[in-house]
Design a protein around this motif. Structure first.
Motif, short mmCIF file in Angstrom:
data_model
loop_
_atom_site.label_atom_id
_atom_site.label_comp_id
_atom_site.label_asym_id
_atom_site.label_seq_id
_atom_site.Cartn_x
_atom_site.Cartn_y
_atom_site.Cartn_z
N VAL A 53 0.81 -1.22 0.00
CA VAL A 53 0.00 0.00 0.00
C VAL A 53 0.84 1.27 0.00
O VAL A 53 0.31 2.36 -0.09
N GLY A 54 2.15 1.13 0.12
CA GLY A 54 3.05 2.28 0.18
C GLY A 54 3.22 2.76 1.61
O GLY A 54 2.32 2.65 2.43
N PRO A 55 4.40 3.32 1.88
CA PRO A 55 4.65 3.83 3.24
C PRO A 55 4.11 5.24 3.39
O PRO A 55 3.85 5.90 2.39
N PRO A 56 3.96 5.69 4.61
CA PRO A 56 4.07 4.96 5.87
C PRO A 56 2.73 4.34 6.27
O PRO A 56 1.67 4.79 5.82
N VAL A 57 2.80 3.33 7.10
CA VAL A 57 1.60 2.64 7.58
C VAL A 57 1.67 2.52 9.09
O VAL A 57 2.72 2.24 9.65
N GLU A 58 0.54 2.76 9.73
CA GLU A 58 0.40 2.42 11.14
C GLU A 58 -0.80 1.50 11.27
O GLU A 58 -1.63 1.43 10.35
N PHE A 59 -0.89 0.79 12.37
CA PHE A 59 -1.93 -0.22 12.54
C PHE A 59 -2.83 0.09 13.73
O PHE A 59 -2.35 0.47 14.79
N VAL A 60 -4.13 -0.10 13.52
CA VAL A 60 -5.09 -0.15 14.61
C VAL A 60 -5.25 -1.63 14.92
O VAL A 60 -5.63 -2.41 14.03
N ALA A 71 2.26 -15.73 17.27
CA ALA A 71 1.41 -14.55 17.43
C ALA A 71 0.41 -14.54 16.28
O ALA A 71 0.73 -14.93 15.16
N PHE A 72 -0.81 -14.12 16.59
CA PHE A 72 -1.85 -13.97 15.57
C PHE A 72 -2.44 -12.59 15.76
O PHE A 72 -2.78 -12.19 16.89
N VAL A 73 -2.55 -11.85 14.65
CA VAL A 73 -2.94 -10.44 14.72
C VAL A 73 -4.00 -10.13 13.69
O VAL A 73 -3.96 -10.64 12.57
N GLN A 74 -4.96 -9.29 14.08
CA GLN A 74 -5.91 -8.70 13.14
C GLN A 74 -5.75 -7.19 13.29
O GLN A 74 -5.92 -6.66 14.39
N VAL A 75 -5.40 -6.54 12.20
CA VAL A 75 -5.17 -5.09 12.24
C VAL A 75 -5.92 -4.40 11.12
O VAL A 75 -6.26 -5.01 10.10
N SER A 76 -6.14 -3.11 11.33
CA SER A 76 -6.68 -2.24 10.28
C SER A 76 -5.58 -1.22 9.96
O SER A 76 -5.29 -0.34 10.77
N PRO A 77 -4.96 -1.36 8.79
CA PRO A 77 -3.90 -0.42 8.42
C PRO A 77 -4.47 0.95 8.09
O PRO A 77 -5.57 1.07 7.58
N GLN A 78 -3.68 1.97 8.39
CA GLN A 78 -4.05 3.34 8.08
C GLN A 78 -2.78 4.17 7.93
O GLN A 78 -1.69 3.70 8.22
N ARG A 79 -2.95 5.37 7.45
CA ARG A 79 -1.83 6.31 7.41
C ARG A 79 -1.66 6.90 8.81
O ARG A 79 -2.63 6.93 9.60
#
Length: 145
Positions: A53-60, A71-79
């Motif tokens: 998706v291109g940088p930068p990314v942070e995760f909720v 580890a198992f993770v479910q995240v919603s990526p966002q800027r």
């Protein structure tokens, strides 16, 4: 007297066994915000997501569990700051209509002194891990269902 000693030994063994079961039940946990473990897990996912998706990314973080080296993770990526990622400007542009957004699930394994991405799915429309032999290896409680 022999009976009392035998009873004490039996009860002590029973207590140790119960303590061991309780400890093993507590080994799958949610890494707390601000911990190095949580940061390291998310940082292991970041290059995969930024490549798509291109940088930068942070995760909720919607779900995160860790235990027994998995580890198992479910995240919603966002800027950063909550900015929306435009799917039409990502590698998912041609698949967007078949996806459930950018919600991302990832399975990671702690090996070689770091978290390593083992499997991931972006925008699944089903519970993809159920019935997958890979996920049969992970400890109970690691995945949501």
């Amino acid at each position: 007297m022999k009976f009392q000693k035998l009873a004490i030994v039996f009860l002590s063994s029973l207590l140790l066994m119960c303590a061991g079961l309780a400890a093993s039940a507590q080994t799958v946990h949610e890494p707390s915000r601000g911990t190095a473990e949580r940061k390291d897990i998310l940082d292991a996912m970041r290059p995969m997501m930024e490549a798509r998706v291109g940088p930068p990314v942070e995760f909720v973080v919607n779900w995160m569990r860790s235990g027994h080296g998995w580890a198992f993770v479910q995240v919603s990526p966002q800027r950063p700051g909550g900015g929306v990622i435009d799917l039409s400007r990502t590698t998912f542009a041609s698949q967007a209509e078949y996806m459930d957004g950018l919600v991302t699930f990832a399975l990671l394994r702690y090996q070689f002194n770091r978290w390593n991405l083992v499997d991931f799915v972006v925008g699944p429309t089903d519970v993809f891990w159920q019935g997958d032999p890979l996920y049969a290896q992970v400890p109970r409680g690691l995945t949501p269902y």
